[in-house]
Scaffold this motif. Structure first.
Motif, PDB file in Angstrom:
ATOM      1  N   ALA A  81       0.847  -1.203   0.000  1.00  0.00           N
ATOM      2  CA  ALA A  81       0.000   0.000   0.000  1.00  0.00           C
ATOM      3  C   ALA A  81       0.879   1.249   0.000  1.00  0.00           C
ATOM      4  CB  ALA A  81      -0.924   0.001   1.210  1.00  0.00           C
ATOM      5  N   ARG A  82       1.995   1.193   0.724  1.00  0.00           N
ATOM      6  CA  ARG A  82       2.874   2.382   0.751  1.00  0.00           C
ATOM      7  C   ARG A  82       3.484   2.618  -0.625  1.00  0.00           C
ATOM      8  NH1 ARG A  82       4.374   0.171   5.503  1.00  0.00           N
ATOM      9  NH2 ARG A  82       6.570  -0.128   5.013  1.00  0.00           N
ATOM     10  N   ALA A  83       3.871   1.533  -1.306  1.00  0.00           N
ATOM     11  CA  ALA A  83       4.416   1.691  -2.665  1.00  0.00           C
ATOM     12  C   ALA A  83       3.356   2.297  -3.583  1.00  0.00           C
ATOM     13  CB  ALA A  83       4.880   0.340  -3.203  1.00  0.00           C
ATOM     14  N   ASP A  84       2.115   1.841  -3.427  1.00  0.00           N
ATOM     15  CA  ASP A  84       1.020   2.396  -4.221  1.00  0.00           C
ATOM     16  C   ASP A  84       0.859   3.897  -3.916  1.00  0.00           C
ATOM     17  OD1 ASP A  84      -1.212   1.049  -5.966  1.00  0.00           O
ATOM     18  OD2 ASP A  84      -2.205   2.642  -4.823  1.00  0.00           O
ATOM     19  N   GLY A  85       0.993   4.249  -2.648  1.00  0.00           N
ATOM     20  CA  GLY A  85       0.909   5.658  -2.248  1.00  0.00           C
ATOM     21  C   GLY A  85       2.037   6.481  -2.857  1.00  0.00           C
ATOM     22  N   HIS A  86       3.215   5.858  -3.001  1.00  0.00           N
ATOM     23  CA  HIS A  86       4.326   6.583  -3.624  1.00  0.00           C
ATOM     24  C   HIS A  86       4.062   6.809  -5.110  1.00  0.00           C
ATOM     25  CE1 HIS A  86       7.574   6.930  -0.492  1.00  0.00           C
ATOM     26  NE2 HIS A  86       6.554   6.377   0.144  1.00  0.00           N
ATOM     27  N   ALA A  87       3.327   5.890  -5.742  1.00  0.00           N
ATOM     28  CA  ALA A  87       2.939   6.111  -7.149  1.00  0.00           C
ATOM     29  C   ALA A  87       1.979   7.302  -7.235  1.00  0.00           C
ATOM     30  CB  ALA A  87       2.308   4.846  -7.721  1.00  0.00           C
ATOM     31  N   LEU A  88       1.105   7.446  -6.239  1.00  0.00           N
ATOM     32  CA  LEU A  88       0.219   8.630  -6.199  1.00  0.00           C
ATOM     33  C   LEU A  88       1.059   9.902  -6.086  1.00  0.00           C
ATOM     34  CD1 LEU A  88      -2.724   7.832  -3.741  1.00  0.00           C
ATOM     35  CD2 LEU A  88      -2.842   8.090  -6.217  1.00  0.00           C
ATOM     36  N   ARG A  89       2.096   9.838  -5.249  1.00  0.00           N
ATOM     37  CA  ARG A  89       2.985  11.006  -5.119  1.00  0.00           C
ATOM     38  C   ARG A  89       3.610  11.356  -6.457  1.00  0.00           C
ATOM     39  NH1 ARG A  89       6.576  10.120   0.425  1.00  0.00           N
ATOM     40  NH2 ARG A  89       4.867  10.580   1.870  1.00  0.00           N
ATOM     41  N   ALA A  90       4.075  10.325  -7.168  1.00  0.00           N
ATOM     42  CA  ALA A  90       4.777  10.574  -8.428  1.00  0.00           C
ATOM     43  C   ALA A  90       3.849  11.225  -9.463  1.00  0.00           C
ATOM     44  CB  ALA A  90       5.354   9.275  -8.973  1.00  0.00           C
ATOM     45  N   ALA A  91       2.532  11.013  -9.297  1.00  0.00           N
ATOM     46  CA  ALA A  91       1.573  11.598 -10.246  1.00  0.00           C
ATOM     47  C   ALA A  91       1.122  12.991  -9.814  1.00  0.00           C
ATOM     48  CB  ALA A  91       0.358  10.680 -10.374  1.00  0.00           C
ATOM     49  N   ALA A  92       1.599  13.444  -8.650  1.00  0.00           N
ATOM     50  CA  ALA A  92       1.146  14.745  -8.124  1.00  0.00           C
ATOM     51  C   ALA A  92       2.187  15.830  -8.417  1.00  0.00           C
ATOM     52  CB  ALA A  92       0.919  14.644  -6.619  1.00  0.00           C
ATOM     53  N   ASP A  93       1.719  17.074  -8.430  1.00  0.00           N
ATOM     54  CA  ASP A  93       2.639  18.212  -8.567  1.00  0.00           C
ATOM     55  C   ASP A  93       3.070  18.723  -7.193  1.00  0.00           C
ATOM     56  OD1 ASP A  93       2.397  18.411 -11.462  1.00  0.00           O
ATOM     57  OD2 ASP A  93       0.346  19.061 -11.066  1.00  0.00           O
ATOM     58  N   ALA A  94       2.236  18.489  -6.181  1.00  0.00           N
ATOM     59  CA  ALA A  94       2.578  18.930  -4.827  1.00  0.00           C
ATOM     60  C   ALA A  94       1.945  17.978  -3.812  1.00  0.00           C
ATOM     61  CB  ALA A  94       2.069  20.349  -4.578  1.00  0.00           C
ATOM     62  N   ILE A  95       2.644  17.796  -2.681  1.00  0.00           N
ATOM     63  CA  ILE A  95       2.099  17.049  -1.544  1.00  0.00           C
ATOM     64  C   ILE A  95       1.934  18.055  -0.415  1.00  0.00           C
ATOM     65  CG2 ILE A  95       2.490  15.200   0.123  1.00  0.00           C
ATOM     66  CD1 ILE A  95       4.566  14.030  -1.697  1.00  0.00           C
TER      67      ILE A  95
END
Ligand SMILES: NC(=O)c1ccc[n+]([C@@H]2O[C@H](COP(=O)([O-])OP(=O)(O)OC[C@H]3O[C@@H](n4cnc5c(N)ncnc54)[C@H](OP(=O)(O)O)[C@@H]3O)[C@@H](O)[C@H]2O)c1
Length: 235
Positions: free
Chosen positions: A50-64
């Motif tokens: 799930a954390r790896a999946d969350g990191h993929a979400l980060r990679a698709a974002a412009d800002a966290i």
């Protein structure tokens, strides 16, 4: 592939139509909805998958975006890791009065230049200078009831070219953005464990059932031992 194209353009379209980014609130919770146990421990509720999946979400974002308590308690790096390739988004910490310690990883090397601290107009200038000296950017934005206004910050992010924003908590910051009607999407990772007490991810929201906005479940996926549910709301 109209649906795929529309999904990819969602942030861009929202920024151009409304001057706001598309905002996704990511939550990693126990089956009974807690993001930290009664002692404040939250690492890790969900699995490595799930954390790896969350990191993929980060990679698709412009800002966290994270709140001051999450920055203080978790001392996160907010980078893209876990075997996920891609650039790390802008790291944004909301700290209305610039009270966070300078010892946080986000304010040290090598993360400081990609970090923004958002505060109110009255935050101490000496703290701002100390952050700037480390290469951290400081944005002063309007305040609402003593805290950085979610809408003002969202609009600033859109102006800075951040069309896809990932809100990573915690409960207090996420709830204030949700209550302001800014969140279009919740990605909820649910772990198969029950905590009973602790910090519920929506604790700071108090919505009467009659006024609760019902979203649409657009995905339910198993991610390793956990379940990922995506719910979206119309504009
Ligand atoms: N499992 C997960 O998914 C997950 C994710 C993130 C965090 N967490 C956990 O959540 C806990 C922290 O959550 P939290 O709810 O205590 O704090 P939080 O949401 O991280 O931070 C809240 C703080 O953000 C600042 N803030 C600035 N503008 C705000 C606004 N408009 N609305 C609300 N807050 C604003 C306020 O501090 P100032 O007034 O000083 O600005 C406020 O006290 C930690 O235990 C962390 O480990 C879990």
């Amino acid at each position: 592939m109209a649906d795929e194209a529309a999904a990819q353009l969602a942030g861009y379209r929202r920024a151009h139509a409304h001057g706001l980014p598309r905002i996704t609130w990511k939550v990693a919770a126990s089956l009974d909805g807690h993001i930290a146990d009664a002692r404040g421990a939250s690492q890790w509720i969900t699995s490595g998958d799930a954390r790896a999946d969350g990191h993929a979400l980060r990679a698709a974002a412009d800002a966290i975006v994270v709140g001051a308590n999450t920055a203080r308690l978790d001392d996160p790096r907010l980078t893209v890791r876990h075997g996920v390739r891609g650039r790390s988004p802008l790291r944004v910490v909301v700290d209305s009065r610039l009270r966070l310690p300078l010892t946080l990883k986000l304010f040290g090397r090598p993360l400081a230049p990609g970090t923004v601290v958002v505060c109110g107009k009255d935050a101490p200038e000496a703290r701002e200078r100390a952050l700037l000296a480390r290469g951290v950017r400081v944005w002063r934005v309007p305040v609402l009831r003593g805290r950085v206004s979610p809408r003002a910050l969202a609009a600033r992010l859109a102006r800075e070219g951040c069309h896809e924003v990932l809100l990573e908590g915690g409960a207090t910051l996420g709830a204030s953005w949700f209550a302001a009607g800014l969140v279009q999407r919740v990605v909820l990772y649910s772990a198969p464990l029950v905590l009973g007490g602790g910090l519920p991810w929506s604790a700071a929201l108090k919505v009467p059932l009659a006024r609760a906005r019902r979203g649409t479940v657009t995905q339910v996926t198993r991610v390793g031992p956990d379940v990922r549910t995506v719910v979206e709301w119309e504009e």
